[in-house]
Design a protein around this motif. Structure first.
Motif: not given
Length: 391
Positions: A365-380
């Motif tokens: 999930v890319p960051p919504a704004k340049p200064e925000a953090a994105g997220k990476i979800f790994f499967p179980q």
């Protein structure tokens, strides 16, 4: 030394045979010289909180252990009532310190920081580790350090109390050190001078060619885990002393780290083992960015771990067990005694690669704004014995 992965298990067995004839690895054949259970950080608060402790003691009883070790933090707040609950639980399984067949089962309980009222970086200078005028029967919910620790300990567990003590169990030496309330919780918690003095005195009487066990609450600096992973190490004084004793096995707790973390076993000039916890397992720092991982993951209250250690002539076998689930945490460690002094790299850290469902994908999930953090979800990962699903 004996490598401890499944891949070289048979090779380790062969090495043991070559070293001194055919030896059992606890899977049958020769009986061990000594069997004992090891737990830590029980954190008793109420009679209800003893349920897991009782379940664990019954497992130890059924394994016919010769002794039970608790490497600190028997209680959560060090209250007299908590010790009563713990003593009642112990004697309900081992009445009179006896197994059902009449054998004596030794108690080797160590006081941790929670037991003496040290919960943060500040020590507890008002703690009374000796006697007092308090009436044991009328002291209500007072902490043991108010009642007089030695007086109350003797009341609940019998025997004399000493901050550093030695027991012989079936001919083997066990040394133990309680937490000194004058010591704060720090990255390198200082070892008191009395501790060093008493340890030197006890070690001078030890046969350095014969296995013996040393128990304290904090991990020994430079051994299990790493200061960047957990902050629960001492200042290294005991590590320095034990470096001259390759047959020593040091046991500790305090960090609550899972036994699936292979760094809870260390092989250097001696052997050190972290005992995990019977309360709630913490996520350890297993990745480069571990700090946020530990903060975000918190504690797993449904994972309660400990050890059953079998001592043979030239090695120990350490069963890692989850007492909540009633199953092995992972394959047993088989460790040669004495140690060979090869350091942490001599411990093989081998596990099969994790396996995932065929449709599993990493989601970004890319960051919504340049200064925000994105997220990476790994499967179980799929849970199976070879991938250590508790990690």
């Amino acid at each position: 030394m004996i490598q401890i992965s499944r891949r070289n298990f048979l090779g380790g067995a062969a090495a043991l045979m070559g070293a001194g004839g055919c030896r059992s690895l606890g899977l049958g054949g020769e009986k061990p010289d000594l069997v004992f259970g090891v737990i830590s950080d029980v954190h008793i608060t109420t009679p209800e909180s003893c349920e897991m402790f009782i379940r664990t003691l019954k497992y130890f009883r059924d394994r016919k252990v010769d002794a039970v070790m608790v490497a600190g933090d028997l209680t959560d707040w060090g209250l007299k009532s908590s010790y009563k609950y713990m003593a009642d639980a112990w004697y309900s399984v081992f009445p009179g310190d006896r197994a059902p067949d009449g054998r004596r089962v030794e108690r080797f309980f160590i006081a941790g920081n929670h037991d003496v009222g040290v919960y943060g970086r500040s020590p507890n200078p008002n703690a009374n580790m000796g006697e007092s005028e308090c009436d044991i029967g009328k002291s209500g919910g007072l902490p043991l350090v108010n009642v007089g620790f030695a007086k109350a300990w003797r009341h609940f567990f019998g025997g004399e109390f000493a901050l550093f003590f030695r027991k012989r169990i079936k001919g083997y030496d066990f040394l133990g050190a309680h937490w000194d309330p004058a010591v704060p919780i720090e990255l390198n918690s200082p070892t008191p001078l009395w501790h060093i003095r008493e340890a030197k005195k006890a070690l001078a009487a030890i046969d350095r060619n014969r296995p013996f066990f040393y128990i304290q609450h904090p991990h020994l600096k430079g051994t299990v885990l790493h200061p960047e992973s957990v902050f629960t190490h001492d200042d290294g004084a005991m590590t320095e002393l034990l470096n001259d004793f390759p047959a020593a096995v040091a046991l500790s707790g305090h960090s609550h780290v899972s036994l699936t973390d292979e760094r809870t076993l260390w092989r250097g000039n001696f052997t050190a083992i972290g005992a995990s916890t019977l309360k709630s397992v913490n996520a350890s720092g297993i990745h480069d960015n571990h700090a946020s991982l530990v903060r975000d993951t918190g504690c797993h209250h449904d994972v309660r771990q400990g050890l059953v250690i079998e001592l043979y002539d030239r090695h120990i076998v350490c069963e890692r067990r989850d007492f909540s689930r009633g199953e092995a945490v992972d394959t047993p460690w088989t460790v040669s005694i004495p140690a060979t002094g090869n350091g942490t790299e001599s411990t093989v850290r081998y596990v099969d690669p994790p396996r995932f469902a065929h449709s599993a994908k990493v989601r970004v999930v890319p960051p919504a704004k340049p200064e925000a953090a994105g997220k990476i979800f790994f499967p179980q990962a799929l849970a199976n014995r070879s991938t250590r699903p508790y990690d």
